[in-house]
Design a protein around this motif. Structure first.
Motif, PDB file in Angstrom:
ATOM      1  N   ARG A   8       0.850  -1.190   0.000  1.00 51.70           N
ATOM      2  CA  ARG A   8       0.000   0.000   0.000  1.00 51.70           C
ATOM      3  C   ARG A   8       0.888   1.243   0.000  1.00 51.70           C
ATOM      4  O   ARG A   8       2.031   1.217   0.455  1.00 51.70           O
ATOM      5  CB  ARG A   8      -0.932   0.038   1.202  1.00 51.70           C
ATOM      6  N   GLN A   9       0.306   2.301  -0.544  1.00 46.06           N
ATOM      7  CA  GLN A   9       1.004   3.584  -0.563  1.00 46.06           C
ATOM      8  C   GLN A   9       0.060   4.647  -0.028  1.00 46.06           C
ATOM      9  O   GLN A   9      -0.966   4.944  -0.654  1.00 46.06           O
ATOM     10  CB  GLN A   9       1.460   3.935  -1.976  1.00 46.06           C
ATOM     11  N   ALA A  10       0.416   5.178   1.124  1.00 47.32           N
ATOM     12  CA  ALA A  10      -0.363   6.253   1.729  1.00 47.32           C
ATOM     13  C   ALA A  10       0.044   7.575   1.096  1.00 47.32           C
ATOM     14  O   ALA A  10       1.153   7.697   0.562  1.00 47.32           O
ATOM     15  CB  ALA A  10      -0.128   6.279   3.231  1.00 47.32           C
ATOM     16  N   PRO A  11      -0.827   8.562   1.140  1.00 45.30           N
ATOM     17  CA  PRO A  11      -0.507   9.869   0.556  1.00 45.30           C
ATOM     18  C   PRO A  11       0.802  10.434   1.122  1.00 45.30           C
ATOM     19  O   PRO A  11       0.976  10.501   2.341  1.00 45.30           O
ATOM     20  CB  PRO A  11      -1.699  10.733   0.958  1.00 45.30           C
ATOM     21  N   LYS A  35       3.693   9.154   1.163  1.00 43.30           N
ATOM     22  CA  LYS A  35       4.612   8.163   1.724  1.00 43.30           C
ATOM     23  C   LYS A  35       5.045   7.153   0.669  1.00 43.30           C
ATOM     24  O   LYS A  35       4.419   7.023  -0.376  1.00 43.30           O
ATOM     25  CB  LYS A  35       3.951   7.440   2.905  1.00 43.30           C
ATOM     26  N   GLN A  36       6.084   6.419   0.984  1.00 44.63           N
ATOM     27  CA  GLN A  36       6.568   5.386   0.079  1.00 44.63           C
ATOM     28  C   GLN A  36       5.675   4.152   0.178  1.00 44.63           C
ATOM     29  O   GLN A  36       5.021   3.907   1.199  1.00 44.63           O
ATOM     30  CB  GLN A  36       8.017   5.012   0.431  1.00 44.63           C
ATOM     31  N   ARG A  37       5.695   3.387  -0.875  1.00 40.84           N
ATOM     32  CA  ARG A  37       4.941   2.147  -0.887  1.00 40.84           C
ATOM     33  C   ARG A  37       5.536   1.182   0.135  1.00 40.84           C
ATOM     34  O   ARG A  37       6.753   1.068   0.255  1.00 40.84           O
ATOM     35  CB  ARG A  37       4.969   1.533  -2.281  1.00 40.84           C
ATOM     36  N   GLU A  38       4.674   0.496   0.865  1.00 41.91           N
ATOM     37  CA  GLU A  38       5.144  -0.434   1.882  1.00 41.91           C
ATOM     38  C   GLU A  38       4.461  -1.782   1.710  1.00 41.91           C
ATOM     39  O   GLU A  38       3.347  -1.883   1.216  1.00 41.91           O
ATOM     40  CB  GLU A  38       4.855   0.102   3.291  1.00 41.91           C
ATOM     41  N   LEU A  39       5.159  -2.817   2.161  1.00 40.28           N
ATOM     42  CA  LEU A  39       4.623  -4.173   2.114  1.00 40.28           C
ATOM     43  C   LEU A  39       3.718  -4.384   3.321  1.00 40.28           C
ATOM     44  O   LEU A  39       4.121  -4.132   4.454  1.00 40.28           O
ATOM     45  CB  LEU A  39       5.766  -5.183   2.112  1.00 40.28           C
ATOM     46  N   VAL A  40       2.507  -4.859   3.071  1.00 47.67           N
ATOM     47  CA  VAL A  40       1.522  -5.022   4.124  1.00 47.67           C
ATOM     48  C   VAL A  40       1.397  -6.484   4.551  1.00 47.67           C
ATOM     49  O   VAL A  40       1.324  -6.780   5.746  1.00 47.67           O
ATOM     50  CB  VAL A  40       0.151  -4.498   3.647  1.00 47.67           C
ATOM     51  N   ALA A  41       1.360  -7.381   3.577  1.00 46.58           N
ATOM     52  CA  ALA A  41       1.154  -8.794   3.899  1.00 46.58           C
ATOM     53  C   ALA A  41       1.686  -9.657   2.765  1.00 46.58           C
ATOM     54  O   ALA A  41       1.664  -9.241   1.607  1.00 46.58           O
ATOM     55  CB  ALA A  41      -0.335  -9.093   4.108  1.00 46.58           C
TER      56      ALA A  41
END
Length: 113
Positions: A37-40, A42-48
């Motif tokens: 996911r990528q929050a406004p 912010k960098q894209r992050e691994l969630v699951a």
């Protein structure tokens, strides 16, 4: 290969959503699939992540609230999101881990407080 995520939307805090990601190719031979996911701002992050053996792993921020699953026959990966929080807001994508394919458009999740 195309990765088409869907199921996002606007939900109140505490609500639930179920995301789906369909791949245009078989995922049976892919060892690890993941939701990112990528929050406004912010960098894209691994969630699951989920392996071919159905082992799962979660970011601390979603542990206990999100559940990842996969259906190889449908070339689909799912993300069940419960007890959503405003900080879960962002665009959600699926891909392999490590990254293999071009990012799809993702699906927007907005959680209101």
């Amino acid at each position: 290969v195309q990765l088409q995520a869907s199921g996002g939307g606007l939900v109140e805090a505490g609500g639930s959503l179920r995301l789906s990601c369909v791949a245009s190719t078989s995922i049976s031979s892919i060892i690890t699939m993941g939701w990112y996911r990528q929050a406004p701002g912010k960098q894209r992050e691994l969630v699951a992540t989920i392996t071919s053996g159905r082992s799962t792993n979660y970011a601390d921020s979603v542990k206990g609230r999100f559940t990842i699953s996969r259906d190889n026959a449908k070339s689909t990966v799912y993300l069940q999101m419960n007890s959503l929080k405003p900080e879960d807001t962002g665009v959600y994508y699926c891909n392999t881990k490590p990254l293999t394919y071009v990012w799809g458009k993702g699906t927007q999740v907005t959680v209101s407080s």
